[in-house]
Design a protein around this motif. Structure first.
Motif, PDB file in Angstrom:
ATOM      1  N   LYS A 377      41.326  39.966  39.900  1.00  0.00           N
ATOM      2  CA  LYS A 377      41.596  38.580  40.303  1.00  0.00           C
ATOM      3  C   LYS A 377      41.347  37.624  39.145  1.00  0.00           C
ATOM      4  N   SER A 378      40.289  37.890  38.391  1.00  0.00           N
ATOM      5  CA  SER A 378      40.010  37.041  37.223  1.00  0.00           C
ATOM      6  C   SER A 378      41.143  37.126  36.208  1.00  0.00           C
ATOM      7  N   MET A 379      41.674  38.345  36.018  1.00  0.00           N
ATOM      8  CA  MET A 379      42.814  38.506  35.122  1.00  0.00           C
ATOM      9  C   MET A 379      44.026  37.743  35.634  1.00  0.00           C
ATOM     10  N   ALA A 380      44.248  37.791  36.938  1.00  0.00           N
ATOM     11  CA  ALA A 380      45.388  37.069  37.518  1.00  0.00           C
ATOM     12  C   ALA A 380      45.260  35.569  37.278  1.00  0.00           C
ATOM     13  N   ASN A 381      44.062  35.037  37.448  1.00  0.00           N
ATOM     14  CA  ASN A 381      43.851  33.597  37.200  1.00  0.00           C
ATOM     15  C   ASN A 381      44.108  33.258  35.736  1.00  0.00           C
ATOM     16  N   GLU A 382      43.671  34.140  34.827  1.00  0.00           N
ATOM     17  CA  GLU A 382      43.883  33.903  33.401  1.00  0.00           C
ATOM     18  C   GLU A 382      45.373  33.926  33.075  1.00  0.00           C
ATOM     19  N   HIS A 383      46.110  34.872  33.657  1.00  0.00           N
ATOM     20  CA  HIS A 383      47.562  34.942  33.429  1.00  0.00           C
ATOM     21  C   HIS A 383      48.263  33.688  33.951  1.00  0.00           C
ATOM     22  N   GLU A 384      47.846  33.208  35.113  1.00  0.00           N
ATOM     23  CA  GLU A 384      48.478  32.014  35.676  1.00  0.00           C
ATOM     24  C   GLU A 384      48.254  30.797  34.780  1.00  0.00           C
ATOM     25  N   LYS A 385      47.061  30.702  34.201  1.00  0.00           N
ATOM     26  CA  LYS A 385      46.792  29.598  33.276  1.00  0.00           C
ATOM     27  C   LYS A 385      47.718  29.663  32.070  1.00  0.00           C
ATOM     28  N   ASN A 386      48.056  30.897  31.643  1.00  0.00           N
ATOM     29  CA  ASN A 386      48.916  31.074  30.477  1.00  0.00           C
ATOM     30  C   ASN A 386      50.401  31.067  30.833  1.00  0.00           C
ATOM     31  N   GLY A 387      50.729  30.905  32.109  1.00  0.00           N
ATOM     32  CA  GLY A 387      52.122  30.887  32.529  1.00  0.00           C
ATOM     33  C   GLY A 387      52.758  32.252  32.680  1.00  0.00           C
ATOM     34  N   ALA A 388      51.957  33.327  32.618  1.00  0.00           N
ATOM     35  CA  ALA A 388      52.483  34.699  32.768  1.00  0.00           C
ATOM     36  C   ALA A 388      52.428  35.087  34.242  1.00  0.00           C
ATOM     37  N   LYS A 389      53.366  34.589  35.027  1.00  0.00           N
ATOM     38  CA  LYS A 389      53.314  34.777  36.474  1.00  0.00           C
ATOM     39  C   LYS A 389      53.608  36.214  36.886  1.00  0.00           C
ATOM     40  N   CYS A 390      54.454  36.884  36.147  1.00  0.00           N
ATOM     41  CA  CYS A 390      54.772  38.272  36.489  1.00  0.00           C
ATOM     42  C   CYS A 390      53.531  39.161  36.325  1.00  0.00           C
ATOM     43  N   GLU A 391      52.799  38.969  35.225  1.00  0.00           N
ATOM     44  CA  GLU A 391      51.587  39.751  34.989  1.00  0.00           C
ATOM     45  C   GLU A 391      50.511  39.407  36.020  1.00  0.00           C
ATOM     46  N   ALA A 392      50.430  38.136  36.407  1.00  0.00           N
ATOM     47  CA  ALA A 392      49.477  37.740  37.445  1.00  0.00           C
ATOM     48  C   ALA A 392      49.808  38.434  38.764  1.00  0.00           C
ATOM     49  N   ALA A 393      51.104  38.506  39.078  1.00  0.00           N
ATOM     50  CA  ALA A 393      51.527  39.202  40.302  1.00  0.00           C
ATOM     51  C   ALA A 393      51.159  40.673  40.249  1.00  0.00           C
ATOM     52  N   MET A 394      51.295  41.297  39.082  1.00  0.00           N
ATOM     53  CA  MET A 394      50.940  42.709  38.950  1.00  0.00           C
ATOM     54  C   MET A 394      49.438  42.938  39.181  1.00  0.00           C
ATOM     55  N   CYS A 395      48.614  41.970  38.766  1.00  0.00           N
ATOM     56  CA  CYS A 395      47.171  42.092  39.015  1.00  0.00           C
ATOM     57  C   CYS A 395      46.893  42.124  40.512  1.00  0.00           C
ATOM     58  N   TYR A 396      47.551  41.239  41.256  1.00  0.00           N
ATOM     59  CA  TYR A 396      47.364  41.231  42.710  1.00  0.00           C
ATOM     60  C   TYR A 396      47.938  42.497  43.347  1.00  0.00           C
ATOM     61  N   ILE A 397      49.040  43.002  42.803  1.00  0.00           N
ATOM     62  CA  ILE A 397      49.627  44.234  43.329  1.00  0.00           C
ATOM     63  C   ILE A 397      48.660  45.403  43.131  1.00  0.00           C
ATOM     64  N   HIS A 398      48.056  45.495  41.949  1.00  0.00           N
ATOM     65  CA  HIS A 398      47.099  46.569  41.693  1.00  0.00           C
ATOM     66  C   HIS A 398      45.880  46.445  42.611  1.00  0.00           C
ATOM     67  N   ALA A 399      45.413  45.215  42.828  1.00  0.00           N
ATOM     68  CA  ALA A 399      44.275  45.015  43.722  1.00  0.00           C
ATOM     69  C   ALA A 399      44.637  45.433  45.154  1.00  0.00           C
ATOM     70  N   ALA A 400      45.836  45.070  45.591  1.00  0.00           N
ATOM     71  CA  ALA A 400      46.280  45.446  46.932  1.00  0.00           C
ATOM     72  C   ALA A 400      46.428  46.963  47.057  1.00  0.00           C
ATOM     73  N   ALA A 401      46.953  47.603  46.014  1.00  0.00           N
ATOM     74  CA  ALA A 401      47.104  49.067  46.043  1.00  0.00           C
ATOM     75  C   ALA A 401      45.740  49.749  46.113  1.00  0.00           C
ATOM     76  N   LEU A 402      44.767  49.202  45.395  1.00  0.00           N
ATOM     77  CA  LEU A 402      43.418  49.776  45.429  1.00  0.00           C
ATOM     78  C   LEU A 402      42.811  49.640  46.816  1.00  0.00           C
ATOM     79  N   ILE A 403      42.998  48.489  47.438  1.00  0.00           N
ATOM     80  CA  ILE A 403      42.490  48.288  48.798  1.00  0.00           C
ATOM     81  C   ILE A 403      43.159  49.255  49.772  1.00  0.00           C
ATOM     82  N   SER A 404      44.477  49.398  49.665  1.00  0.00           N
ATOM     83  CA  SER A 404      45.201  50.321  50.554  1.00  0.00           C
ATOM     84  C   SER A 404      44.723  51.758  50.371  1.00  0.00           C
TER      85      SER A 404
END
Length: 835
Positions: A377-404
Motif C-alpha cells: 500500500k505504501s508503494m501504491a501511494n508513492e506511485h500515485e504521487k509520481n503519477g504512475a497509476k498503472c504501477e499503483a494499480a499493480m500494487c493493489y492487485i498484488h495485495a488483493a491476490a495475497l489476501i485471496s
C-alpha cells in the motif's frame, strides 16, 4: 473558619487524594514483601507439597501475585527520592525490608548482583533514553535499596516458578488442556521480567528459566499461544540488540533453541520465522522512539552468531536446518539494511531507488502477509504521487491476490477468488504471491490473517481501487478482468447497485477502446546501465525503466544526469551513445550512466497474437535496441558496409509491475549482416504504410491525410527515394555484393529483400491512389510530381526485382503517360516472380 476553608479547597482535596494513593501504594508493597518473605524462607519441600494439593485456580492466583511483585518492585533509575511518603510507617518499612534482604535465595548465592551488595550494574535493555549501562548511585541509599529489592524479587520469582514446575502443579498427567493456562501465566511473568529493568545476572537467570519452560512445555509456544510466541520473539530480538554482551549471548541462545525446538517438532520453524519477522518490524517502528532505540550493529552481529550456531551444531548438520537459519538471518539483515537506506533516500529525488527499497522490504516480509500488504500500500501511494497509476494499480492487485491466497487457505468460499491463480489474467506476476507450504501451515492460527484486510470487504476495497487506477491508466482490458472477480462477489451478495455501476464503467471502457484504436500509448521504455563502485550494488547492473507515455530520450537523460551530478559531483559522467562499455577502459572510482531507448521485442509467432496496442505493452519482459557499426570503426557507412548489432534484453519480471524499473537478467546479441539490415529497413517502411493505409483507418474508413502525405514524401520524394534505390542496386543489381560463400541463409535474405521491395512499390502505388481521392485541386501538381517519381523509380528497379515477363509488361505500361488506374499489383506480386 479559615482553616475549614483551606480543608475544603481544591488544592487541599488533591493533596489528600495523593496522600491516600501513596498510603495504598505503601500498603501494597508491604503486603507483597510479606508474601515474598514467606516464599523465600519456607522450606522448598513444604511449598511443593502444599502446591501439589492446590486447585488450578489457586495456583493461578499465586502466579498473579508474583507477577504483581515483579511489576511493583521494578527498579526505576529515574525515580526521585521522597522522604514524605507514609512517614508514620517508615520505621516498620525499613525493618521489614532489612529483614527481607538479609538472607539470600539459592539463585542469589550463586550470583549476587554485580558480585557485591553495593554498587549494582543495571541494564534497561532498549528502554533507556540513552543506550548505555546505568550505574546505581551508591551515595543514594534509597536507590541502592530499591535495586537490591528488585533483584531479590526477581530471583524469588524465578525460584517460585521452578518449584511450581517441580511440584507438578502445572501439569496433570496427559491433560494438556489443564496445564496450558497455568504455563501461559508463567510465561506472562517471564515476559514481564524480560521487558522490565533487571540486572545483568538476573537477566541471565530469566533466559535460563525461559529455555527450561519452553523445553518442558513446547506446545504452548508452537501450537497454542501465538501472542506469547510473538512477544517472546520480540523481547529476544530486542535483547539481541542490547549493548551488554552477556545479555546478547543469552538472547541468541534462546532464539536458537526456539528455532531448533520448532524445527524438531514440525520439520520447520515457520512460526518462529514469521514471528521474528514481525518482531523486527516492531523494532523498526520503535526505532523512532529514543527510549526504545536499538543498535543495528549489535543486532546484525547477533544474527551472524545465530548462523554460526546452526553451522557448528553437529546434531543438525546434515539437515536443512542450518540453511533455513542462514536464510532467515540474511532476510532479517536485508530488511534492516533497506529500512535504514529508505530513511536516507526519503530526502533525495531518486523515486526509482525509493520504490526499489520499499519493494525489497515488502519482499522481506513475504512470510508475514499483513506487513507485506502494508508495504505494498505504501508503494501504491508513492506511485500515485509520481503519477504512475498503472504501477499503483499493480500494487493493489498484488495485495488483493495475497489476501485471496490466504483466505482460500483458511476457508473455501465459492464466490471469492480461489487464490492468487485467479489473478493471472490481470498480471502473471501475481503468481509470486503464492503461499509456500513449508512457511505457512495454519495462517489463521498464526495470527497472520486476522487483520481488516483479510475479509471480503477488505478485498473489495483493494480491487475497486485498482480498477479505478487501471481505468485512469488506459488499461481498459485489465479493468474487465478485475471486474470479473468483483462481479462474482457482488452477485453472491445481491449487490445490484454496485453491479450496475461496474457495467456502466465497462461500457465506458469498451467505448474508449473502440474510439481510441491504435492511439493508446501506455509507456516508454529505456535501458539504463550503471558502472562504477560509487553505485555500490548497482555497479554493472542494467535496468529497464518504464516512463510515462511520450517520454523522450533527452528528458530521462537530463533527469538522471541532474540526479547523479548532484549526488557524485565531478565524479559522475553521462554516456550518450549505446556502444559497448569496456570496463577495463573506464575509471572504477567514477560513476557512469548510459541511457538507451528500447522497444518491446516479440518473436514472429508472438506478433500473431499481439494485435492491438494493449497487447504490445502488457506482459512484456523482452526489449531490444540496435547499434549500427562498420568494420572501419565508424557507426555509419555505405549500405553495403552497414552492420547492426541487435541486443535483446530480458527482465526479471514482466511490465507492468509493482515497480517501474526492472533488472535485466539476460542479454542476447545478434549481429545483422548488411543485407539483413537493408531488409529490415524496407520492412519497417512497409509497416508504416500498412499502419496508415489499412490498420490505421478511422471508423469512417478514411485515412489520416497528413500521415499519408508524409509517408509518400518520405518514400518517393525526389531526394529520399535514393535510399531504397541504393539498397536494390547494392544487393539485387547485376553488380550486387555477394559473400565469399553463397549459402542458404544468404539466398533467403536476398529473396526476402526482393519481396519487401516489391511490396514497397505496391504500397507506394496504393498510397498515391488514396491520396488522389482526398487531395484538393491546388495539390494536383504535387500529385503529378509524385506519380512521375514513382514511374522513374519503378523503371529503375524493375530489372533487379522483376522477371522478364513482368519487366516487359512494365515497359509497355510506362511507354504511355503514367495512369494510376493501371494497377501494378499483379505484376508486383510474388506469384509472378520466378527467381
Amino acid at each position: 473558619e479559615s482553616g475549614e476553608q483551606n480543608m475544603n479547597s481544591p488544592q487541599s482535596t488533591l493533596t489528600r487524594s495523593n496522600n491516600k494513593g501513596q498510603i495504598l501504594k505503601f500498603s501494597t508493597r508491604t503486603l507483597l514483601l510479606c508474601v515474598l518473605s514467606i516464599l523465600k524462607n519456607c522450606d522448598d519441600e513444604l511449598l511443593k507439597k502444599w502446591w501439589s494439593t492446590m486447585k488450578p485456580s489457586r495456583i493461578t492466583t499465586l502466579i498473579s501475585i508474583i507477577k504483581l511483585c515483579v511489576s511493583c518492585f521494578e527498579y526505576d533509575p529515574n525515580r526521585k527520592s521522597s522522604n514524605k511518603i507514609a512517614e508514620k510507617s517508615e520505621q516498620a518499612k525499613v525493618e521489614l525490608e532489612a529483614m527481607f534482604i538479609k538472607g539470600r535465595t539459592r539463585h542469589y548465592k550463586q550470583a549476587s548482583v554485580d558480585g557485591s551488595g553495593t554498587g549494582s550494574r543495571w541494564t534497561r535493555g532498549l528502554r533507556s533514553n540513552q543506550n548505555k549501562t546505568i550505574e546505581v548511585d551508591t551515595g543514594d541509599e534509597e536507590a541502592v535499596e530499591d535495586s537490591l529489592i528488585c533483584a531479590e524479587t526477581s530471583i524469588i520469582t524465578l525460584d517460585t516458578i521452578e518449584l511450581l514446575v517441580e511440584s507438578g502443579s502445572l501439569s496433570d498427567g496427559d491433560n494438556v488442556n489443564l496445564s496450558s493456562p497455568l504455563v501461559s501465566k508463567i510465561l506472562d511473568v517471564i515476559l514481564l521480567m524480560m521487558s522490565s529493568n533487571q540486572s545483568i545476572h538476573v537477566m541471565k537467570m530469566v533466559f535460563a528459566t525461559q529455555r527450561s519452560i519452553i523445553t518442558k512445555f513446547p506446545h504452548i509456544i508452537f501450537e497454542e499461544e501465538t501472542d506469547q510466541c510473538s512477544l517472546l520473539c520480540y523481547h529476544l530480538l530486542r535483547h539481541c540488540a542490547t549493548f551488554v554482551a552477556e545479555v546478547r549471548e543469552e538472547a541468541i541462545a534462546s532464539i536458537y533453541l526456539l528455532m531448533r525446538q520448532n524445527y524438531e517438532s514440525v520439520g520447520s520453524f515457520s512460526r518462529v520465522k514469521i514471528q521474528l519477522t514481525i518482531a523486527l518490524s516492531r523494532l523498526r517502528s520503535d526505532s523512532t522512539d529514543t527510549s526504545k532505540a536499538c543498535s543495528d550493529t549489535y543486532l546484525k552481529k547477533s544474527l551472524i552468531t545465530l548462523e554460526n550456531y546452526a553451522a557448528t551444531d553437529a546434531d543438525v548438520f546434515k539437515t536443512r536446518f542450518p540453511d533455513q537459519v542462514k536464510e532467515v538471518s540474511k532476510n532479517l539483515r536485508d530488511i534492516m539494511r533497506d529500512t535504514v537506506r529508505m530513511n536516507e533516500v526519503k530526502k533525495d529525488k531518486d523515486s526509482a531507488m525509493r520504490i526499489d527499497l520499499m519493494y525489497r522490504i515488502a519482499k522481506g516480509y513475504q512470510n508475514s502477509p499483513a506487513l507485506r500488504i502494508t508495504w505494498l500500500k505504501s508503494m501504491a501511494n508513492e506511485h500515485e504521487k509520481n503519477g504512475a497509476k498503472c504501477e499503483a494499480a499493480m500494487c493493489y492487485i498484488h495485495a488483493a491476490a495475497l489476501i485471496s491466497e490466504y483466505m482460500y487457505m483458511v476457508e473455501y468460499q465459492p464466490q471469492m477468488p480461489q487464490g492468487c491463480i485467479a489473478y493471472a489474467k490481470i498480471s502473471p506476476n501475481v503468481l509470486q504471491e503464492c503461499a509456500i507450504i513449508d512457511d505457512v501451515l495454519k495462517p489463521d492460527e498464526d495470527g497472520m490473517c486476522t487483520g481488516g484486510e483479510f475479509s471480503e470487504k477488505g478485498l473489495i476495497t483493494l480491487l475497486t481501487r485498482s480498477a479505478k487506477l487501471l481505468m485512469d491508466a488506459n488499461m481498459y482490458e485489465s479493468v474487465d478482468e478485475v471486474y470479473n472477480l468483483l462481479m462474482a462477489i457482488h452477485q453472491d451478495n445481491r449487490n445490484y447497485e454496485d453491479m450496475c455501476e461496474m457495467h456502466k464503467n465497462l461500457t465506458n471502457a469498451y467505448e474508449k477502446i473502440h474510439s481510441m484504436g491504435k492511439k493508446r500509448v501506455m509507456g516508454s521504455y529505456f535501458r539504463v546501465a550503471f558502472y562504477g563502485e560509487k553505485f555500490n550494488e548497482l555497479d554493472g547492473v542494467t535496468m529497464i525503466y518504464k516512463e510515462k507515455p511520450f517520454t523522450k530520450l533527452p528528458e530521462i537523460a537530463q533527469r538522471l544526469q541532474a540526479l547523479y551530478q548532484e549526488q557524485f559531483g565531478d565524479d559522475f559522467e553521462f554516456i550518450a551513445d549505446s556502444k559497448r562499455i569496456d570496463r577495463d577502459l573506464i575509471d572504477p572510482y567514477r560513476a557512469y550512466v548510459q541511457v538507451t531507448f528500447v522497444e518491446p521485442y516479440f518473436d514472429p509467432f508472438e506478433k500473431k497474437y499481439r494485435k492491438v496496442d494493449f497487447e504490445e505493452t502488457f506482459n512484456v519482459n523482452r526489449f531490444y535496441y540496435s547499434t549500427p557499426f562498420t568494420h572501419a570503426g565508424s557507426a555509419h557507412g555505405a549500405v553495403g558496409d552497414q552492420f547492426k548489432r541487435l541486443t535483446v534484453l530480458t527482465t526479471e519480471c514482466s511490465f507492468p509491475y509493482v515497480k517501474n524499473r526492472l533488472e535485466v537478467v539476460h542479454i542476447q546479441e545478434t549481429v545483422m549482416s548488411p543485407i539483413e539490415v537493408a531488409t529490415e529497413d524496407m520492412l519497417r517502411k512497409n509497416q508504416e504504410f500498412d499502419g496508415v493505409l489499412r490498420s490505421g483507418k478511422g471508423h469512417d474508413g478514411k485515412v489520416d491525410v497528413k500521415m499519408l502525405q508524409m509517408l509518400i514524401q518520405g518514400a518517393i520524394g525526389t531526394t529520399v527515394n535514393q535510399g531504397p534505390l541504393e539498397i536494390i542496386e547494392t544487393f539485387l543489381g547485376s553488380n550486387a555484393r555477394k559473400p565469399d560463400v553463397i549459402n542458404d541463409r544468404y539466398l533467403k535474405c536476398r529473396s526476402r529483400l526482393r519481396y519487401q521491395c516489391k511490396q514497397f512499390l505496391t504500397n507506394c502505388k496504393e498510397a498515391l491512389e488514396e491520396n488522389k481521392s482526398v487531395i484538393a485541386l491546388n495539390q494536383a501538381d504535387y500529385q503529378r510530381e509524385m506519380e512521375e517519381n514513382l514511374r522513374r523509380f519503378t523503371l529503375a528497379v524493375a530489372p533487379h526485382i522483376f522477371n522478364c515477363q513482368a519487366r516487359e509488361k512494365l515497359g509497355k505500361v510506362f511507354d504511355k503517360t503514367f495512369d494510376p488506374d493501371n494497377s501494378l499489383t499483379r505484376t508486383m506480386s510474388m506469384d509472378n516472380y520466378q527467381p
